[in-house]
Design an enzyme around this catalytic site. Sequence first.
Site, PDB file in Angstrom:
ATOM      1  N   TYR A 277       0.833  -1.200   0.000  1.00  0.00           N
ATOM      2  CA  TYR A 277       0.000   0.000   0.000  1.00  0.00           C
ATOM      3  C   TYR A 277       0.866   1.248   0.000  1.00  0.00           C
ATOM      4  CZ  TYR A 277      -3.648   3.328   1.233  1.00  0.00           C
ATOM      5  OH  TYR A 277      -4.512   4.387   1.230  1.00  0.00           O
TER       6      TYR A 277
ATOM      7  N   PHE B 179      -7.409  19.914 -24.627  1.00  0.00           N
ATOM      8  CA  PHE B 179      -8.328  18.866 -25.053  1.00  0.00           C
ATOM      9  C   PHE B 179      -9.571  18.922 -24.169  1.00  0.00           C
ATOM     10  CE2 PHE B 179      -9.628  14.365 -25.900  1.00  0.00           C
ATOM     11  CZ  PHE B 179      -9.962  14.599 -27.216  1.00  0.00           C
ATOM     12  N   ASP B 180     -10.587  18.114 -24.493  1.00  0.00           N
ATOM     13  CA  ASP B 180     -11.901  18.252 -23.851  1.00  0.00           C
ATOM     14  C   ASP B 180     -11.849  18.088 -22.337  1.00  0.00           C
ATOM     15  OD1 ASP B 180     -11.327  15.543 -24.048  1.00  0.00           O
ATOM     16  OD2 ASP B 180     -13.309  14.947 -24.737  1.00  0.00           O
TER      17      ASP B 180
ATOM     18  N   ASP C 192       1.209  18.998 -21.225  1.00  0.00           N
ATOM     19  CA  ASP C 192       0.232  17.920 -21.356  1.00  0.00           C
ATOM     20  C   ASP C 192       0.877  16.859 -22.239  1.00  0.00           C
ATOM     21  OD1 ASP C 192      -1.813  16.185 -22.079  1.00  0.00           O
ATOM     22  OD2 ASP C 192      -3.318  17.742 -22.264  1.00  0.00           O
TER      23      ASP C 192
ATOM     24  N   ALA D  46       0.437  13.444 -23.062  1.00  0.00           N
ATOM     25  CA  ALA D  46      -0.144  12.177 -23.490  1.00  0.00           C
ATOM     26  C   ALA D  46       0.613  11.568 -24.668  1.00  0.00           C
ATOM     27  CB  ALA D  46      -1.620  12.367 -23.851  1.00  0.00           C
TER      28      ALA D  46
ATOM     29  N   LYS E  61      -1.761   6.497 -23.456  1.00  0.00           N
ATOM     30  CA  LYS E  61      -1.409   6.793 -24.846  1.00  0.00           C
ATOM     31  C   LYS E  61       0.025   6.314 -25.122  1.00  0.00           C
ATOM     32  CE  LYS E  61      -5.062   9.775 -24.402  1.00  0.00           C
ATOM     33  NZ  LYS E  61      -5.761  10.062 -23.113  1.00  0.00           N
TER      34      LYS E  61
ATOM     35  N   HIS F 193     -20.410  15.247 -24.908  1.00  0.00           N
ATOM     36  CA  HIS F 193     -20.237  14.312 -26.015  1.00  0.00           C
ATOM     37  C   HIS F 193     -20.115  12.867 -25.558  1.00  0.00           C
ATOM     38  CE1 HIS F 193     -16.332  15.685 -24.618  1.00  0.00           C
ATOM     39  NE2 HIS F 193     -15.758  14.641 -25.159  1.00  0.00           N
TER      40      HIS F 193
END
EC number: 4.1.99.1
Length: 467
Positions: A72, A132-133, A223, A225, A266, A458
């Site tokens: 843990y 991005f969204d 960001d 990804a 990704k 969306h």
Amino acid sequence: MAKRIVEPFRIKMVEKIRVPSREEREAALKEAGYNPFLLPSSAVYIDLLTDSGTNAMSDHQWAAMITGDEAYAGSRNYYDLKDKAKELFNYDYIIPAHQGRGAENILFPVLLKYKQKEGKAKNPVFISNFHFDTTAAHVELNGCKAINIVTEKAFDSETYDDWKGDFDIKKLKENIAQHGADNIVAIVSTVTCNSAGGQPVSMSNLKEVYEIAKQHGIFVVMDSARFCENAYFIKARDPKYKNATIKEVIFDMYKYADALTMSAKKDPLLNIGGLVAIRDNEEIFTLARQRCVPMEGFVTYGGLAGRDMAAMVQGLEEGTEEEYLHYRIGQVKYLGDRLREAGIPIQYPTGGHAVFVDCKKLVPQIPGDQFPAQAVINALYLESGVRAVEIGSFLLGRDPATGEQKHADMEFMRLTIARRVYTNDHMDYIADALIGLKEKFATLKGLEFEYEPPVLRHFTARLKPIE
């Protein structure tokens, strides 16, 4: 002429897929409210919805999972991940997360709190080449405004440019002047720039953005990804990096940020996982760790099993291999070239993870508020069982202040290619299906809402065709 790139791997395990009948597809799409996000995967033949978490892991990644330390607190895999982040990015501090939006949910509120502690950010703003969204949603859920200032070159889908993901430097300076540096919580450099077509950001642009940010005391987040794909493009297109390794390019990229958020679903080739890494700001790291515990889990696992962290370490290594990236980028380019040769308009050149079909040009009779790309996506699904995703007005949503539909400069259908999953024959099937629809595009009609959620609509909205 479209050129196939041979896959640099053998296939050890396969998953059976089938093409649902036309009747099954029609029933499934109606049941899903004409929103492919709501289709069951069993109703899909080739799934191009996303490259997030849809990767095929390698034998070495599966082997690494057996070594997972499920303690843990203080898992060995956490320290291996910390060492890998130091090697690649030269950042001192890491916090694992269950995926990219978990990483954003840890870091973004902390950055706002950190700025407000100094009596700043009374009208808080985040600036990006293109949020991005989910990134924009986290910005707006924290009461901040998300501003996108990608280069104007990104909006000319027909004209080749190496760096369609770059920031518009003039607009960056104007926005800093307009909103005031004290109100800018962070600048987010998105690599590659997904919403512009998976387009790369140049090293010189990353550097200039960072230098401007430092002049004004603004924090910069990368960001990350698709950072490996961005590094590949820099090596391929920037003469200064022609002889550099992918890891050397990555090391230089991260000189131009103070922290990163990453969806490890990704480029790190995982099915789950995320990461926050902070260069050297111990105070922000401490605040972020405090937020991690109630939101994601203890600071050395952050919502992940030890085995997932072990697979992430191996995936971060494999994702930087140039031979793999050459195939990866080449497969996307092959699909794009096949479509372009047939007169299907796309964002040119193709980006790293997807082919973006320009539906403003493809179905000009459908206005943006009737979601032209969504209409094309549904037609492609009915024709072939291929599921794609919209990057345009449907995804952008409404202005949280006015409730008005946001203006989308581009209306894209994104054909997103999962890593190491589909062969070049699958690419041909996709291309043939879309090319076969050419005579029907002029007859397509738009869509309207039956149900519209208030946030990230969306994902769960229900639509109906306009008669």
